[in-house]
Design a protein around this motif. Structure first.
Motif, mmCIF file in Angstrom:
data_model
loop_
_atom_site.group_PDB
_atom_site.id
_atom_site.type_symbol
_atom_site.label_atom_id
_atom_site.label_comp_id
_atom_site.label_asym_id
_atom_site.label_seq_id
_atom_site.Cartn_x
_atom_site.Cartn_y
_atom_site.Cartn_z
ATOM 1 N N ASP A 62 -99.442 49.524 65.455
ATOM 2 C CA ASP A 62 -100.480 50.009 65.260
ATOM 3 C C ASP A 62 -100.833 51.754 64.939
ATOM 4 O O ASP A 62 -100.809 52.268 64.434
ATOM 5 N N LEU A 63 -99.093 52.467 66.107
ATOM 6 C CA LEU A 63 -99.194 53.616 66.104
ATOM 7 C C LEU A 63 -98.118 54.118 64.589
ATOM 8 O O LEU A 63 -98.820 54.882 63.977
ATOM 9 N N GLN A 64 -97.091 53.005 64.369
ATOM 10 C CA GLN A 64 -96.299 53.196 62.875
ATOM 11 C C GLN A 64 -97.483 53.021 62.019
ATOM 12 O O GLN A 64 -97.623 54.206 60.928
ATOM 13 N N ALA A 65 -98.214 51.765 61.914
ATOM 14 C CA ALA A 65 -99.295 52.640 60.999
ATOM 15 C C ALA A 65 -100.069 53.772 60.549
ATOM 16 O O ALA A 65 -100.300 54.512 59.905
ATOM 17 N N TYR A 66 -100.210 54.087 61.619
ATOM 18 C CA TYR A 66 -101.607 55.435 61.821
ATOM 19 C C TYR A 66 -99.993 56.878 61.568
ATOM 20 O O TYR A 66 -100.766 57.357 60.641
ATOM 21 N N LEU A 67 -99.268 56.457 61.736
ATOM 22 C CA LEU A 67 -97.855 57.560 61.146
ATOM 23 C C LEU A 67 -97.645 57.692 59.446
ATOM 24 O O LEU A 67 -98.258 58.465 58.915
ATOM 25 N N LYS A 68 -98.073 56.064 59.118
ATOM 26 C CA LYS A 68 -98.136 56.123 57.698
ATOM 27 C C LYS A 68 -99.463 56.731 57.127
ATOM 28 O O LYS A 68 -99.258 57.150 56.140
ATOM 29 N N PHE A 69 -100.832 56.456 57.820
ATOM 30 C CA PHE A 69 -101.459 56.360 56.980
ATOM 31 C C PHE A 69 -101.952 57.858 57.154
ATOM 32 O O PHE A 69 -102.181 58.602 56.347
ATOM 33 N N SER A 70 -101.461 58.493 58.448
ATOM 34 C CA SER A 70 -101.175 60.097 58.017
ATOM 35 C C SER A 70 -100.623 60.518 57.116
ATOM 36 O O SER A 70 -101.549 62.020 56.247
ATOM 37 N N THR A 71 -99.056 60.039 57.194
ATOM 38 C CA THR A 71 -98.882 60.681 55.875
ATOM 39 C C THR A 71 -99.106 60.772 54.038
ATOM 40 O O THR A 71 -99.916 60.833 53.377
ATOM 41 N N LEU A 72 -99.773 58.711 54.176
ATOM 42 C CA LEU A 72 -101.329 59.245 53.434
ATOM 43 C C LEU A 72 -102.322 59.880 52.980
ATOM 44 O O LEU A 72 -101.993 60.500 52.031
ATOM 45 N N LEU A 73 -102.700 60.277 53.360
ATOM 46 C CA LEU A 73 -103.726 61.402 54.455
ATOM 47 C C LEU A 73 -103.444 62.790 53.890
ATOM 48 O O LEU A 73 -103.611 63.542 53.376
ATOM 49 N N ASP A 74 -102.172 62.838 53.982
ATOM 50 C CA ASP A 74 -101.743 64.778 54.243
ATOM 51 C C ASP A 74 -101.380 64.891 52.353
ATOM 52 O O ASP A 74 -101.983 65.262 51.538
ATOM 53 N N THR A 75 -101.201 63.295 51.886
ATOM 54 C CA THR A 75 -100.655 63.250 50.113
ATOM 55 C C THR A 75 -102.258 63.992 49.607
ATOM 56 O O THR A 75 -102.397 64.143 48.856
ATOM 57 N N LEU A 76 -103.271 63.064 49.719
ATOM 58 C CA LEU A 76 -104.735 63.477 49.271
ATOM 59 C C LEU A 76 -104.532 64.424 50.189
ATOM 60 O O LEU A 76 -105.289 65.231 49.011
ATOM 61 N N GLY A 77 -104.962 65.379 50.642
ATOM 62 C CA GLY A 77 -105.036 66.693 51.095
ATOM 63 C C GLY A 77 -104.703 67.116 50.433
ATOM 64 O O GLY A 77 -105.471 68.555 50.330
ATOM 65 N N LEU A 78 -103.498 67.268 50.027
ATOM 66 C CA LEU A 78 -102.398 68.073 49.031
ATOM 67 C C LEU A 78 -103.236 67.523 47.368
ATOM 68 O O LEU A 78 -103.527 68.612 47.115
ATOM 69 N N PHE A 79 -103.963 66.286 47.640
ATOM 70 C CA PHE A 79 -104.214 66.499 45.971
ATOM 71 C C PHE A 79 -105.404 67.651 45.715
ATOM 72 O O PHE A 79 -105.628 67.459 44.883
ATOM 73 N N THR A 80 -106.482 67.391 46.833
ATOM 74 C CA THR A 80 -107.371 68.234 47.146
ATOM 75 C C THR A 80 -106.955 69.578 47.002
ATOM 76 O O THR A 80 -107.917 70.305 46.457
ATOM 77 N N MET A 81 -106.096 70.570 47.566
ATOM 78 C CA MET A 81 -106.215 71.471 47.323
ATOM 79 C C MET A 81 -105.473 71.672 46.147
ATOM 80 O O MET A 81 -105.480 72.729 45.595
ATOM 81 N N GLU A 82 -104.693 71.001 45.068
ATOM 82 C CA GLU A 82 -104.421 70.973 43.780
ATOM 83 C C GLU A 82 -105.323 71.759 42.824
ATOM 84 O O GLU A 82 -106.028 72.169 42.301
ATOM 85 N N VAL A 83 -106.737 70.328 43.000
ATOM 86 C CA VAL A 83 -107.296 70.500 42.673
ATOM 87 C C VAL A 83 -108.709 71.644 43.018
ATOM 88 O O VAL A 83 -108.989 72.271 41.488
ATOM 89 N N TYR A 84 -108.809 71.382 43.898
ATOM 90 C CA TYR A 84 -109.633 72.446 44.055
ATOM 91 C C TYR A 84 -108.901 74.034 43.714
ATOM 92 O O TYR A 84 -109.348 74.827 43.359
ATOM 93 N N THR A 85 -107.412 75.146 43.626
ATOM 94 C CA THR A 85 -106.919 75.255 43.108
ATOM 95 C C THR A 85 -107.188 75.381 41.557
ATOM 96 O O THR A 85 -107.544 76.684 41.227
#
Lengths: 284, 137, 146
Positions: free
Chosen positions: A114-137
């Protein structure tokens, strides 16, 4: 193989308590937006993203920029654009993505997997978060340039002074972008009004340097190519001094001290004579 | 909108008709890139000059054109390539009014002013490549 | 491939309206035919309408200037009418000023410019030397001296 099992695990986590997690996510996000977007609206937006996210994970992808996440990115683009247009801050925009991390955390069992999955998921969300920032800017940049363009339009009126004579009162600093707009607008106005005379009045221009003079000259030459004559008016004493000091040569372009002088000149050139009806000492 | 550098297309310029085709091709690209009318006109005019150079001075060649995206800017890039005699003195060729042929000598220097980026590579006896880029405002 | 641009005669004026994207050969052909027509018809004016032209490069620019020079030798005036703003801006940037070519905003204005110029040249037998400050009432010799 490992990546697949991780995404399987995540799909499991996200679907088992899908309803609850989704609702919690919506609550968190709606709360952070301080009620400026209705809860129902947030719920609708996030539910779509949630569904798309689970679908993308089920396809086996963990790469936020990968093909599987096309739908997710499209939805996030829409969300970011809306937030940017509505004037939300970058944080308020990105939180829509990052809040999902917090929501998922308590749902974890504590297993290594679970922990490993969560870490991966976290990385994925970071990527998506950065993506929203790019679009926002990008959206904000588009807004800014659109406003700059509107300002240009506003600040450069072309007015009709007489039949066949148009005037362009320039106010403020001239840069090349602005001069381009003025130039195009004036030349188009010549055609639209069928005017053969144009007066560019620079009374409101604080300074004339070599570049500005160059732009003015080009405008005059372009007008001549189209069959119209320009007069430049409103040359204040100190501007005349700079022009001479810089050694700028206006060639055979007619320059006048005041708009009135320029208008009289333009009228005469278009074949009109002015006369007073009452016998009085003329100004000229 | 259309992603980074879309597939470039190459056009043969071996006759007068090639110059006309080059103009049409560049117009399509400029419109695709949503250039303003003035920017469009400038780019097509530059392309017309360069295509004619390729034909007349280079003895024919190609134009390759496509959309480019760089640091958030979108633009059109054109490459004119010939295997002609090359240009012995580049600085001279870029001077206003200098002409080796029957033109007005504004082909190279003039088109340089109409674009944002201008790169001229020439090897005497081997040919000339001119690469120009214009960015959408 | 070479296209022929029709040359129309209205009174003493030859009218050419360029409607398509001409290749260089067609441009040269037009130049030759116009010169021949001016001689044949004894026209005193040539009007070239470029309203529909969205690109004027140095080749076409040179043709316009050459036609103006040729007609002047044959005692005819040339007026280029209908140049679009984007074309004018581009020509300036390109460095082409079409020296010696008269221009007018529209066909109508171009024809009137020719009439005026004709009337003046008939009134004053040799106005050529008049380089004085006589700006009054005279149509601007557009783009001259640039």
């Amino acid at each position: 193989m490992a990546a697949e099992s991780v995404s399987d695990r995540l799909v499991g986590l996200l679907t088992v308590r899908g309803e609850d997690l989704g609702a919690e996510w919506s609550d968190k996000v709606a709360g952070s937006l301080g009620g400026r977007v209705s809860r129902a609206e947030v719920q609708r937006e996030l539910k779509e993203i949630y569904t798309a996210l689970v679908a993308a994970l089920a396809e086996g992808g963990m790469d936020g920029r990968g093909e599987a996440f096309g739908e997710v990115r499209a939805l996030l683009t829409e969300l970011s654009r809306n937030r940017a247009h509505q004037g939300f801050t970058p944080t308020e925009t990105a939180v829509s993505v990052f809040a999902l991390k917090e929501v998922l955390e308590p749902a974890l069992s504590g297993d290594d997997s679970d922990l490993q999955a969560y870490l991966k998921f976290s990385t994925l969300l970071d990527t998506l978060g950065l993506f929203t920032m790019e679009v926002y800017t990008r959206t904000r940049e588009e807004l800014i340039s659109a406003q700059a363009e509107q300002l240009l339009e506003l600040s450069t009126p072309v007015v009709k002074l007489w039949d066949g004579v148009i005037g362009v009162p320039l106010v403020g600093t001239l840069d090349s972008a602005r001069t381009m707009v003025v130039m195009e607008k004036m030349l188009q106005a010549l055609i639209d009004t069928g005017s053969e005379q144009a007066i560019i009045d620079i009374t409101g221009v604080p300074a004339v340097d070599t570049e500005v003079a160059q732009h003015l000259l080009k405008t005059v030459v372009a007008a001549r190519l189209m069959g119209a004559e320009c007069t430049i008016s409103g040359i204040r004493p100190q501007i005349a001094q700079t022009i001479v000091a810089l050694g700028i040569n206006f060639g055979d372009i007619v320059t006048k001290a005041t708009l009135a002088d320029a208008l009289r000149h333009a009228l005469r050139r278009s074949g009109l004579t002015l006369s007073r009806t009452a016998p009085q000492a003329g100004a000229r | 909108m259309n992603g980074a550098s879309s597939a470039s297309q190459t056009l043969e310029i071996t006759a007068n008709a090639g110059v006309v085709q080059a103009r049409q091709r560049v117009r399509a690209l400029a419109q695709q890139c949503r250039f303003s009318l003035v920017e469009q006109t400038k780019l097509i005019t530059a392309a017309s000059e360069l295509a004619r150079n390729t034909l007349i001075h280079g003895g024919g060649g190609t134009m390759t054109g496509g959309l480019v995206e760089e640091r958030g800017r979108r633009g059109v890039r054109l490459v004119f390539d010939d295997r002609g005699p090359g240009i012995p003195d580049v600085d001279l060729a870029l001077t206003d009014g200098w002409t080796s042929g029957a033109g007005m000598g504004l082909g190279l220097s003039g088109s340089k002013r109409l674009v944002d980026e201008f790169l001229l590579e020439t090897v005497p006896g081997q040919g000339t490549t001119v690469t120009v880029t214009k960015w959408a405002r | 491939m070479t296209e022929r641009v029709p040359i129309l005669q209205i009174g003493n004026v030859l009218l050419v309206s360029i409607q398509t994207d001409l290749d260089d050969q067609s441009v040269m052909l037009l130049q030759d035919e116009l010169a021949a027509e001016v001689v044949e018809t004894g026209a005193h004016g040539v009007v070239i309408d470029i309203t529909a032209v969205d690109i004027v490069d140095s080749f076409v620019g040179r043709m316009l200037a050459t036609i103006a020079s040729i007609s002047r030798l044959l005692d005819a005036q040339t007026v280029v009418v209908g140049m679009r703003p984007a074309v004018a801006i581009t020509l300036v940037e390109l460095g082409l000023s079409l020296g010696g070519v008269r221009t007018a905003l529209s066909l109508d204005k171009g024809l009137r410019l020719l009439e005026r110029a004709r009337a003046e040249s008939l009134e004053e037998p040799e106005p050529d030397a008049a380089a004085g400050p006589g700006a009054d009432g005279v149509g601007p010799d557009a783009a001259a001296g640039l």
